[in-house]
Design a protein around this motif. Sequence first.
Motif, PDB file in Angstrom:
ATOM      1  N   TYR A  52       0.823  -1.210   0.000  1.00  0.00           N
ATOM      2  CA  TYR A  52       0.000   0.000   0.000  1.00  0.00           C
ATOM      3  C   TYR A  52       0.859   1.264   0.000  1.00  0.00           C
ATOM      4  CZ  TYR A  52      -4.303  -2.627   0.995  1.00  0.00           C
ATOM      5  OH  TYR A  52      -5.378  -3.481   0.929  1.00  0.00           O
ATOM      6  N   ASP A  57      -1.020   4.364  -1.470  1.00  0.00           N
ATOM      7  CA  ASP A  57      -2.421   4.216  -1.066  1.00  0.00           C
ATOM      8  C   ASP A  57      -2.518   4.175   0.464  1.00  0.00           C
ATOM      9  OD1 ASP A  57      -5.102   3.774  -0.939  1.00  0.00           O
ATOM     10  OD2 ASP A  57      -5.090   1.888  -2.064  1.00  0.00           O
ATOM     11  N   SER A  60      -6.051   3.069   2.025  1.00  0.00           N
ATOM     12  CA  SER A  60      -6.315   1.633   2.126  1.00  0.00           C
ATOM     13  C   SER A  60      -5.541   1.010   3.282  1.00  0.00           C
ATOM     14  CB  SER A  60      -5.939   0.926   0.820  1.00  0.00           C
ATOM     15  OG  SER A  60      -6.774   1.347  -0.240  1.00  0.00           O
TER      16      SER A  60
END
Length: 204
Positions: A52, A57, A60
């Motif tokens: 991630y 990200d 997330s």
Amino acid sequence: MTFWETIIAGEYVMFALAVLLIAAVWILWARAVSLKRTHTGYEGMLHRLRDYIAEGDIESATNMCSVIDSPGARSVTVGLKMIGNKMDTIKDAMNEAEVHEHPKLERGIIWLKAISIISPLVSVAGTLCGICDRLRDLGSAGTEVDASMIAASIAPTLVTTIAGIGVGVFAIVAWTSLEGSVDRSKQKLTEVCAGFREILNAPA
């Protein structure tokens, strides 16, 4: 007098010891289940965090930690929210989060130690009071006292002592066991936080 009748003769002291035993069993069960959950979800957590973060990200990664909701995941969430700051700042914030999690891991365990101390004291106090009452009764009986009467009078009071020691031993064993689980949970928490910081320090 049968063994069960001897226990019943202990009256209030035996009732108090029964309550303490039930409390010790409940604390052991509840805390053991809670501590077991602190390890839930750690498998593969750092690998997914690495992916991630490499993808940028962060949302997330944060959502994953929220779902896991373990001490390590909550501490990592603190670090995720501070990405972009200096590593020393992130490290200090995560260390503070770790320290904040420790009392949660230790919650309630101290009561087992208290029960291990209180139970024998309660039983001994009950035994001494019982012996005093029995000797007073025997004294009022005058010369019509034999060994069987003395044994029948004193036996119930001694059973309370044995019961109190038994409850105390169970409580101290339970406390020691949970202390070991807490130590392992703290170690796992530290390992997860250290692993997360290694991910942040890794070259892009």
